[in-house]
Design an enzyme around this catalytic site. Structure first.
Site, PDB file in Angstrom:
ATOM      1  CB  CYS A 109      -0.837   0.163   1.339  1.00  0.00           C
ATOM      2  SG  CYS A 109      -1.968   1.347   1.475  1.00  0.00           S
ATOM      3  CG  HIS A 151      -5.493  -2.330  -1.249  1.00  0.00           C
ATOM      4  ND1 HIS A 151      -4.488  -2.800  -0.622  1.00  0.00           N
ATOM      5  CD2 HIS A 151      -5.505  -0.734  -1.311  1.00  0.00           C
ATOM      6  CE1 HIS A 151      -3.658  -1.974   0.013  1.00  0.00           C
ATOM      7  NE2 HIS A 151      -4.188  -0.741  -0.458  1.00  0.00           N
ATOM      8  CD  GLU A 152      -6.760   1.497  -4.169  1.00  0.00           C
ATOM      9  OE1 GLU A 152      -6.816   2.440  -3.498  1.00  0.00           O
ATOM     10  OE2 GLU A 152      -5.625   1.015  -4.228  1.00  0.00           O
ATOM     11  CG  HIS A 155      -7.297   2.943   0.973  1.00  0.00           C
ATOM     12  ND1 HIS A 155      -6.409   3.087   2.157  1.00  0.00           N
ATOM     13  CD2 HIS A 155      -6.443   2.189   0.213  1.00  0.00           C
ATOM     14  CE1 HIS A 155      -5.144   2.703   1.913  1.00  0.00           C
ATOM     15  NE2 HIS A 155      -5.226   2.267   0.331  1.00  0.00           N
TER      16      HIS A 155
HETATM   17 ZN    ZN Z   1      -3.862   1.251   0.025  1.00  0.00          ZN
END
Ligand code: ZN
Length: 197
Positions: A109, A151-152, A155
């Site tokens: 990341c 993953h995004e 966030h």
């Molecule tokens: Zn990330």
């Protein structure tokens, strides 16, 4: 313009981001932000970047996976990862549905620069969102692209991969590149994850 990517410890990375109004997407400010996120992601280089990572708490992320980023990986690894190029696009106000099957791989990341770990993720996902042109889209993804989306979207909900990682596999990217990058996941699992293995 290149933006500063915030590192873990900034509160904005732990906040649930605000959804955009659909007519905001086409505004000059948001179009500029999308362009800056794209430039910053390419410069890093990374395969995704979410607005909270540059201190903007909005439900917006950009994604792009270029063939150039795959040149050090053996064909078998790309196969195992289900990794192939993904064209540039933005996701806005996404909702995600996870498939049942999970797969383990290393991920990193840009907000935890120079580290990585094994994370179990759904192999397939469906994402419904708006794109950078304020069009409603439905994305069916598998393999590496499905991992990037998870993953995004994490966030945008204040979640980082370290919340989901197999902590025994946490390592520097230098060591990942030196020892593990081109090994099959089964070997990595045996060496790092199976306790006393
Ligand atoms: Zn990330």
């Amino acid at each position: 313009m290149l933006l500063n990517v915030l590192q873990v410890g900034e509160a904005v990375l732990r906040r649930r981001a605000r959804p955009l109004a659909i007519d905001e997407i086409r505004s000059p400010a948001i179009q500029q932000l999308i362009e800056d996120l794209r430039d910053t992601m390419r410069e890093a280089p990374g395969v995704g970047l979410a607005a909270p990572q540059v201190g903007v708490s909005l439900q917006l992320a950009v994604i792009e996976d270029r063939a150039e980023l795959m040149k050090d990986l053996a064909a078998e690894r790309l196969d195992e990862l289900g990794r192939q190029p993904v064209g540039f696009h933005a996701i806005v106000n996404p909702t995600i549905t996870l498939g049942e099957e999970t797969v383990e791989f290393f991920e990193g990341c840009l907000s935890l620069a120079k580290f990585g770990a094994v994370v179990a993720r759904a192999r397939r996902v469906t994402v419904e969102c708006w794109n950078e042109r304020a069009e409603r889209v439905r994305i069916e993804a598998d393999g590496w692209y499905a991992r990037i989306l998870q993953h995004e979207i994490d966030h945008l909900n204040g979640c980082l991969y370290i919340d989901r990682m197999q902590s025994r596999s946490f390592m520097t990217m230098d060591h990942f590149n030196r020892y593990w990058k081109n090994l099959p996941m089964a070997e990595i699992r045996k060496a790092l994850l199976d306790e006393g293995g």
